[in-house]
Structures are given as C-alpha cells and as structure tokens.
Design an enzyme around this catalytic site. Sequence first.
Site, short mmCIF file in Angstrom:
data_model
loop_
_atom_site.label_atom_id
_atom_site.label_comp_id
_atom_site.label_asym_id
_atom_site.label_seq_id
_atom_site.Cartn_x
_atom_site.Cartn_y
_atom_site.Cartn_z
N THR A 1 112.59 71.26 47.96
CA THR A 1 113.26 70.04 48.43
C THR A 1 113.26 69.88 49.95
O THR A 1 113.43 68.79 50.46
CB THR A 1 114.73 70.00 47.94
OG1 THR A 1 115.40 71.15 48.45
CG2 THR A 1 114.81 69.98 46.43
N CYS B 1 105.72 78.91 63.02
CA CYS B 1 105.06 77.64 63.28
C CYS B 1 104.44 77.53 64.67
O CYS B 1 103.30 77.08 64.83
CB CYS B 1 106.03 76.48 63.04
SG CYS B 1 107.63 76.69 63.81
N HIS C 1 104.72 70.70 67.45
CA HIS C 1 105.11 71.60 68.53
C HIS C 1 104.02 71.55 69.60
O HIS C 1 102.85 71.83 69.33
CB HIS C 1 105.23 73.04 68.00
CG HIS C 1 106.38 73.25 67.06
ND1 HIS C 1 107.33 72.31 66.77
CD2 HIS C 1 106.75 74.37 66.35
CE1 HIS C 1 108.22 72.80 65.92
NE2 HIS C 1 107.89 74.04 65.64
N THR D 1 104.94 71.59 60.38
CA THR D 1 105.20 71.77 58.95
C THR D 1 103.92 71.71 58.12
O THR D 1 103.96 71.94 56.92
CB THR D 1 106.24 70.75 58.41
OG1 THR D 1 105.72 69.42 58.56
CG2 THR D 1 107.57 70.86 59.14
#
Lengths: 354, 354, 354, 354
Positions: free
Chosen positions: B12, B150, B242, B332
């Site tokens: 989720t 990340c 980023h 992401t």
Amino acid sequence: MKHIPVGVLGCTGIVGQQFVRMLEKHPYFDLALLAASSRSAGKKYGEAQPWVVDGEIPHAARDGKIVDAGIEPLAASGVRVFFSALPPSAAGPIESELRERGCFVFSNASSHRKDDDVPILIPEVNPGHIAMAERQATLHRGFIIAGSNCSTSGLVMALKPLESFGLQSVSVTTFQSMSGAGRRGIAALDIAGNVIPFIRSEEEKMERETRKILGTLEKAGIRPCDLGVRASCCRVPVREGHLLSIDAEFGEAPDAEAVREAIARFRGVPQQLALPTAPVSPVILRTEEDRPQPQLDVRAGSPARARGMAVSVGRLRFKGRRLSLFALVHNTIRGAAGTCLLNAELAVAKSLIS
Amino acid sequence: MKHIPVGVLGCTGIVGQQFVRMLEKHPYFDLALLAASSRSAGKKYGEAQPWVVDGEIPHAARDGKIVDAGIEPLAASGVRVFFSALPPSAAGPIESELRERGCFVFSNASSHRKDDDVPILIPEVNPGHIAMAERQATLHRGFIIAGSNCSTSGLVMALKPLESFGLQSVSVTTFQSMSGAGRRGIAALDIAGNVIPFIRSEEEKMERETRKILGTLEKAGIRPCDLGVRASCCRVPVREGHLLSIDAEFGEAPDAEAVREAIARFRGVPQQLALPTAPVSPVILRTEEDRPQPQLDVRAGSPARARGMAVSVGRLRFKGRRLSLFALVHNTIRGAAGTCLLNAELAVAKSLIS
Amino acid sequence: MKHIPVGVLGCTGIVGQQFVRMLEKHPYFDLALLAASSRSAGKKYGEAQPWVVDGEIPHAARDGKIVDAGIEPLAASGVRVFFSALPPSAAGPIESELRERGCFVFSNASSHRKDDDVPILIPEVNPGHIAMAERQATLHRGFIIAGSNCSTSGLVMALKPLESFGLQSVSVTTFQSMSGAGRRGIAALDIAGNVIPFIRSEEEKMERETRKILGTLEKAGIRPCDLGVRASCCRVPVREGHLLSIDAEFGEAPDAEAVREAIARFRGVPQQLALPTAPVSPVILRTEEDRPQPQLDVRAGSPARARGMAVSVGRLRFKGRRLSLFALVHNTIRGAAGTCLLNAELAVAKSLIS
Amino acid sequence: MKHIPVGVLGCTGIVGQQFVRMLEKHPYFDLALLAASSRSAGKKYGEAQPWVVDGEIPHAARDGKIVDAGIEPLAASGVRVFFSALPPSAAGPIESELRERGCFVFSNASSHRKDDDVPILIPEVNPGHIAMAERQATLHRGFIIAGSNCSTSGLVMALKPLESFGLQSVSVTTFQSMSGAGRRGIAALDIAGNVIPFIRSEEEKMERETRKILGTLEKAGIRPCDLGVRASCCRVPVREGHLLSIDAEFGEAPDAEAVREAIARFRGVPQQLALPTAPVSPVILRTEEDRPQPQLDVRAGSPARARGMAVSVGRLRFKGRRLSLFALVHNTIRGAAGTCLLNAELAVAKSLIS
C-alpha cells in the site's frame, strides 16, 4: 557622528526594502532619499510595490516620494551617503559617478567587486580592507565599498573562525532561496517542487570573492588568498535563507573541541566596537542534530536590530583532516543590505564619513 | 521462464504501489499476491490507500484482496517470489522466514543489507554479486537480494562509468525528495518552504553501501572497496527524485572528453541481456547548463516500461584531479522498486528462480 | 476521413505541448506543422523549450523545425487545420486571416470567443453550437471554433448533468493552478506558500462564457442562458488542475439520489460517437469524503488517450434548494488543448473538415 | 488590576507558543506556569520543541520547566487564570475541573463551545456574551470562556460591520493554512502542491459557531441567530492565514459606499477600552485589486502587540442584494491565541478576574 542623511538606491526591490527597514530609527543615519528606476520615480514609496520584508513599512518612508536614480536628481539632493541595491547594469556607472562627486557608496551590486581598488567588505571577516576606501578617496573624491555575493557572505563568515586551524580547501554545495533572484527573478513553474542546479555566474563569484575577502591587503592592492574553493550552486523552493553544505580540508586534523569553541566564541571588530547592527554572536553554533534550517534559523541574531545578521552553523562532522558542516545565511540581510549597513557603520566608526 | 507468480509485501505504500504498477503486464511475472500489515489486510487494494504513483491503478490489482503479511498467510499462498517494501522492523524477520521456506525475496528494506551473505545488487553496477544469492541458497533454502538505499543507487550508478578513471574519493551532498520518507514520514509544516539538513542514518548508509556495492566478491564474501565516501544528506520540498551534488577526486586528472563518452556510452548487463525493465541508457548525460532537474528529468528512461530507471547526470565541471557533477535518481523507481524488479529479472535470466 | 495534416500554433508553451502530445499517433490527424513566435522560429522543437507535459516528447516532433506563426509561412505550408495556443494579442488577427484563407481553426485563445458567429464549443455540453461553424464558412471561407476559458470548462461540464433539475443560479470560488497563467506567468515569490485572490478578467469570463455555452442557438446567433453566475477566482500554488467550489441553487429541491445518478451516468455526443479523445465517463463522481484533489485526480479519464479529459466532482452536499460540490478540471487538457482537439474530432465526424 | 499570574496549557504547540509570545511583557498578566502533556513535562521549555512563531523565544520562558497538565500539578501551582491550547480530548475534562476549583479558563479548544453556559467570545463581535461567564461563576466557582474556531473568527469579524445592512445568508469557501491542523497534523505529501477539499467537522463548526456568536443573549442562554450559513472548507499549502471567499446576501441591495465605510470605520469594545492586544482597526479594508493575500497581509494589525489581530477584507463586489468579498484571518493569532488573550483582557476590564 550621528544623523547623517542617507539615500537608498533601488529602494523598491527586496534588498532596497531591507535597507529601508533597517534604517528605521537608526542611531547614525537618517533616511533622506528614496531612489529607484524611472518606472517607480514619482510614486509614493508605500504605493510603488507591496512591502514584502518583515514588519510594517516604516511610517516615515511610506509617504516619501521616489526620486529617479539618475546622477542629477541624486546630486541635487545634497545626500552624500548612499546604499545601493540597484541592478548591476544600472549600478556600475551611477556608483562611479557618485564617487567622483565625493559621495560614499555602500553597494550590494556586483558591478565594482572586481575593481582593484574596491574592497568587498564584511566587517567581521576583513575589517582591515576598509583601508582601500581611503585609498580610493585620494584618487576620486568619494569611495565605493562593496558587499559580497549573498552565498559568499555565509561561506566566509562560517570559514573565518576556522582559518587559524590551517584551512586548505573548501567545497560547497548551496541551497539558495528564491529571494536571491529578486522579486520576479524566477517563474513559479520553474521552481515549485523542484531544484535548479544552476545559478548563472554564482559559482565563479563564490570562488573569486571568497579569495579576495580572505586575501591580504598589500600596497598594490589585495592579494587573493590561495584557498582552494569549489562551489556547486542550486536554487530551491525556499523564500529566504541560503543553506550551505561545506566540506573543509585542513593541513592537519583539527581538534574538534577547539573548533567548536572557536566558532562559538568568535567575535569581530563590529562586536568590539558595538556597532548598532552587529549581532552579539556573528556565528551561532547549533548543536541539534538537524539544524540550521531556513524556516527556523534564518532570522538568527540579537539584539532585535541585528535579526538576520548572524550566520548559523551546525552538524559539524570531523573525519581526519576534513570537517563537514552546514551554514545558513539570511541572503537579503547578512548577504546583502545588512552587511552594507554594517560596512557604513564601520566607516562612521573609523571616521571615514561624517 | 515466464509467468512466475509473485507477491508484493507492503503493497500500500509508495514503493509498494510502484511494484504493483511496474508488474502490470510484466513478461516474466504475474502479480498473484498483495500483502500488507494487518491494518490493511482484508481490504480491497483499490480502497486501502489512494493511488499516488503514475498512471491508473492496474485493473487487475484494484479489486484484489490484501493478505496479512505474516508468514503463515504468505506460505499458504504458494507464491515463492516476493518483492518486499515492508518497513525495516517488519521486513527483517519475515524475509528471513521466507528464505528458510525456500522463497526468493527481492527486498527494498534495509534490514538485511549489512548481512555478510546478502548482496546489495544493482544489475548495471555489480551484477556479479548475484553469485551470493546462490551461496545463500545452499545454506538456506531460498535467498534474499537487497536493493540499495535510494540515494546510494543514484550515486553508484553515476560513479560506475567513472570507476575506470581511477576514482579515489567522493563527497556528495543530497537534495532528497519527500517521498523518500514514505507517505506520512514528514509533517507538512516541517518541510514546506524549508530544507532539513539531516536524514537519520542516511549518510552512514550512503558511505557503507557504496563501498559494499563497489566491493569485490571473494570467497569469504564481499570485500568493500576503499573508496573514500563522505555524504551530507538533506530533505527538500520536492515530491519525487533525489538530486546529488557530487565532487569526485581521481588519482590523476581524467580526460574530460573520455569521461563524457564513458558516461554517455555506459551500458551494463541488463542492457546486454535486454531485461524488460532495463533502460536503453542507464545513465543519461545532459548537456544543458541547468539540468538535471527533478521536475523535468525524474522520469528519464526508455522504453516506457523503464521510465524512471535511468539516472541523469549533468553539469560536469573538471578541475585538475577533480570532477564536480550533479546526478538525479527517481528514488522510488531506480532507488527502490525498479531496481528490485530488475534484480529479479536478472535472477530469472541467470536461472536462479523459475 | 483520416490523416488530415494539422498545424499547432504556439507550439512551445504548455498548451502547445499538450496539443503536440495529444496529436501523437492520432487516428485522424497528422502533426505536419509546428509554429511559434519569431523568437522560437527556426529552432528544432526539442531544443526550443524544455518539455514539461506528461511523457516523453514525441519522437516525430522532437526534430521538427519551428515555423514562424505569420500568415505567409502558414499559408505556404498547405496545412488547412490549425490548433491555436497563441497568446490573445497574436491569436486575434492570425486566426481571422487563416479563416479568410479557408482554414479551420480550433483555438484556445480568448480572442474570438465574444464574436457573434464563433461558438465556444465543448462537445459534451453544447455540440449543437457547431452549426455556427457552418454559418461562418458561408461568409468566410473557413471557420474558427473556440474552446472555453479553462475554469469555465470545468464549471459547465459539472453543471451539464444538473441542468435538467432546474438550475437557477450558481456561485463558484476557484482554486486555479499556476499553469493556467502560462509557463512564465507568475513570479515564484508571489505565489509560493500563498493564495492570490485575483486573476485578471477571469471572473467576467466565467460568467459570460458559461451563459454563452449553455445558451440557445437561434437564427440570429446564440442567445445566452439567463443562469445567474457569480465567480471568485484565486490562484493557488498547485502545478496543474483547477479546483472549483460550487454552490448551485435550483428552482426546487432536487432529489439527491437522482442528481448523483445523473452525474455518474452522464454521457454526451463524443461518447456516442466514440471520438478518439472522448473519455468514457466525462464527469466522474467521487464518493470519498475528501476528493477530488488536484494531486490525485487531475489526470482522470480513460482510455489512456483521454487522460485529463474527465472532470471529477465530489463532496455533494444537499440542503433544500441548494447543492454544494467540488469539481476538478485539468486546465491545460480538458480546459484547453484537449477540448479543442475534441472539437476538431467532432468537426471531422460531422464532415465539416476533411 | 495588573500582574495577574497565568498559566498556558498545551504550551508547546503552535497556539501554545503564540500564547507564550503574546504574554511577553504583558501589562496585565505574568506568565507563571507552562504546562503540557506528560511527554513534554519536566523538560525546559526552550528544549521541548523548536520555536516556530514570530520573534525569539521569550527569555523568561526559555528556561522555564514544563509542568504536567494534570489537575493536581495545576491546582498546586496556585495559578488561577489559564489559557488553554490543549487538544480537545484533554481539554474537556481538565478545563471543567479547573472551573470547579475556581479557576478562569480562556480556551482555544472546541470541547466546551457547544455548552449552553459557555460563550464563544470575540470581543469586537459579541462582548455582551461575557455575561455568561458571570452566570457560570454562580454555579461553578470559576468559568470557561471559549474562543471560536479559527475560520469562524475571520468570518464573523468580516460580517460584523455588515450586520446592520440586513444580512440574510452567507456562503463561504475557505483556503485554510496548514498550521490550522497543528504542527504535525498534515503529511507533507498530502498537501504539497495540492488542495484538500475537506477538513473534518470544520464546515459544521463554521455554521454552528457563527450562529451562536451572532446570537442573542437571553435569560435561558444564547438564542442562535437565524443567519443562513453554508461553508465549504479546504486546506491549501500555505503556512499561516486562512483566506475566505464570502458571498453575502442582504434583504435589500446595500449601498456600496455605506458598506465600505462601515467596514473601514468599524470599532468594537476592545478599541473603546483600549485593551492591550486590541488592534486599532479590527477590520482593515484593502482597496487593491488583488488583496488580501496570506503572504502579504496575515500579520495585519497595529500596534506591534496587536500584529495578526486585524482581519483584512478586500475585493468587494456588489451585485444587487449580493456582496462578494475576501477576508483573511491569522488563524493562530486572531483565530486562536490572540482572541483568547483579548477575552481575558476584557474580563479584567470588566473586573471578572483579578
């Protein structure tokens, strides 16, 4: 020594407004002249542009009539001390002409920063360079004293307490606020939720000006220091305050505690002379894990008159000969109007203007 | 080789949604299981959380019922390949248990990245480290392959083409987006119009993971490379992407043109194997004066399936043994779900799972 | 009926880019001409301005050379169908001239919206008004069909399903995104963290255009409807999507369930004709307590070609004769390029152009 | 009458900080007690939470120790006057208990606003309702005086000067800032670049509280006025200041000039009594085309002590019996701490506390 009439050139922009704000009830200076481009000339100051800096627009300035920032109207005013927030294209010639006519110009513009006889002055950092103003005054009738680029002012203030530890080189990445580009300098869609990793000429300015400010005054002028400086400059969606990520390298590993103490105890000439706009602590050492932050720390500096004049540093991380830290400077106060005003206060204290 | 049933753990959150999005009509994998914490378990996927990633929620997933991400429901499902976007506290034990039961876990969690036998895999950078998965499978019945932090993924992707020029040390300042903290990780008032110069554990992760990823696979495990890495990590009010300001130092001054060419021509194993999610150019060299920018470049990567999988670099500035540049990574996608998926595709290509 | 060559005027702005994006692989139209002001003329399309709309810049357009949007270069091109995203000052004369030369202009500019013989067309709302284009073509050789103001398009789409319930007056407060002002229309410092409760001429446009669009086509032209319309227009720091807070008043209290059903089942002529850019559901009824939201819902509309073409409505609150609701429209798609394209598709379906 | 010791309950949140800030050097009150939840109790005030409101944290408060906001520690303190910024769940019982023990509570919490005997007091609007505090004090030993919901305070302040023109109904759409949700109330990703058209219970509060505040004090309590009120409440990415788009309807068309004058000349009881925190002009009429704006006008109000206490209105548009306008209120000052403080000053002036 007091109540010297002064004029603000480029009074409608953000830096111009900061000058007007900081001159309110100033112990040395009386705001006697508001000047701007012909677009604003003739208007009441309170109606030319919305007031965007802290507090209310000073009552005395609100109804003042804006004068055209041309040499004749300025000369006719009888004012001899000027604070300039003009754009570079306008600042270059008008500041030179004012100097020829015996005026003293404290300029935020970049126009004369490269001039051999014009100092880039930050009173806590290179107060001795004010001697160059005297030299100018022997050739011309007046002088120009430049303030530094906004990011540079934060960098050299943060570096000054470190100098004695044998600083060899410094690498800096900047997070610069939108106000640094002027009121209409950036389109909203370009910066909203974005970072722009480029600001024209900024990296060159940071490298060149840092070396000049930290340089040595010699007979022939200022010999730039040989500190290695590398800058990477970015614009971020912040309204006020330039944050700097600094990596400094020393000749040998500095003692962490001694460095912290040097920062926390750092005082300069303005503090010794108790100049009106001097912050008690020009460099504030933050010890929290996540400071300084623009939103929380940009207005650092006390007393009230010196709000925004202190540079905050934090997150000191030592590793051998290297030290990483963050520094935050209020770009339109310490990085612009505030330092120019402090320069003028120093000049008064040194009896260069009266 | 095709149509392997897979499950998404932590389905989720933002990374979970990226997994679900990228698995739509995937040539190797069929999304067979949606799992999350007990708070969401039992709900329809389309009703548990608003869909916040690109495009429409995949039709097939919308009505899927979310299963509790506990070992028994997962084991009962019969699925053996898992993509994990669980928070670290949950991920640690459940991933270990799945491995013991013979499952193959491609994890975005940090829980096992420090484990001696778990590789942090980025197929363009250290594809050989996948051999560690085979070793795991001899001890346990299955294996865990971790994706990197990340920011680290952007850094090592940008550095990989530079490795052969004799890279010695690297200093990086990050501008990290809010999505890196998860959907509810940052309070709005803390970051709006602000920069936070601290992200817990992030600098340590960037330093440690970079050395592991660029390390050498030996019999005893991975020997970290001795590249000097210094990181200063900041959160900025950007939604996705980023940005990294990188200062690299080489043993000797590299040839600028050769470096540019090495970046532009860089291809890795995923490109050679034409893996489904591999971008044609994993590192894109931007030549404009002000790129890469999160708003304009975060979704770089083609073909369509690989959007967000390319790292963009730009503003290369050479000075002696030093090179400054900016890199941008979709945190992401390439920094999380996308690389884990690419790891799984590589594992399929290497016949480690079937 | 297919593969009609078309040109995009004002191709470099946001609406121009949306036209170029939506025309990629279009079943009726071939993008044959890219035109813009002399500032961009001569440049490659991919180099004139950064691509800021969804997806990659279409491969075919990237290398296209931009033509000057003057009448001679346009006429010389042989193209007869134009989509215009020119600024109003330029659009007025050039669109008239193109019409005189037998061209068909689908315009997003406001220049001709007040013309008696030019319809403001939204195919789901007033498809019959396309008859005015035929009338124009008898006087001139071609015709101009205008799209509506961006906020207005959202308002009339939301109101259309309510019309039959005896709508008497409507009051609307808008939350308009920055892209509605064009790429450089708003300075960052003016809107960051702010709301500006004024958009020049916008409230007048919403009131006037709504009455024209919902008006009746008569022999003498369009008789505006007598719906009372009051608008209060604001700019908010959102990138895309205009949100509207609507208060509607009916002659008598409507049945809530009937209203909900009328909205959810609403279909128009484009849906009946299955036009390529028509969304399956032109008005989407959200039942969550906190929707529609720009970030989550602005791209509503399926199939893929119709993303951003659906207006989302939600938070219906009934109280006697009054209904309050929110509506959200993608201002540069449904509120600009998308509707103009749908207008052209309708014109093709009606054999007005070929 | 002066130097009454007071306590602030919930002192660490934004409203609590505003109380602490506004109490600095207050002519009537001395800040004698700082109380918060057990999470902060025991900490130094200056270390519990970052200071996020204007100016420096008051020197006197910085080192104060936070007390647990339970009835025993509060009662033990001897303080009898409290300002409450507690969350509703905590505020309800503790405020009741303090009242039973003879304390006077000026509360920003919503807990007691619906109580028959508790007035929702805004001194410029319904000063007579303070009589209800006297009634309370006959039953209990002390009293509770509630401030209104933050948006409601802006609405009723803007409406008060219009009341005499025969106001019949009002419809309002709000643009509410993030600080209205408390320091951690909204996740950054939910609101960045977005508008959320829903704030739980806010529309009901605006409707109910407006009618109570503008109601009539009778023997049996307050009879709500029968003004029709409809509210549509939205959250926008603004830090401080709630902007309201108001549509007002009158019994007959008001004279525009008379309305403007009524607004500009409006003064209330606090102005007549020259209460310390009363702004000279409680409602400021802006005549520019694009004001009020949160960034420019949120701190309106003079003298310095009353900054943020004036509501700004502008963009008055008359059409028959209808008037549209915008109003702006500083939500944590006039909409919270400031009005509670003004209520206490009124109580002192009325000799209700001493």
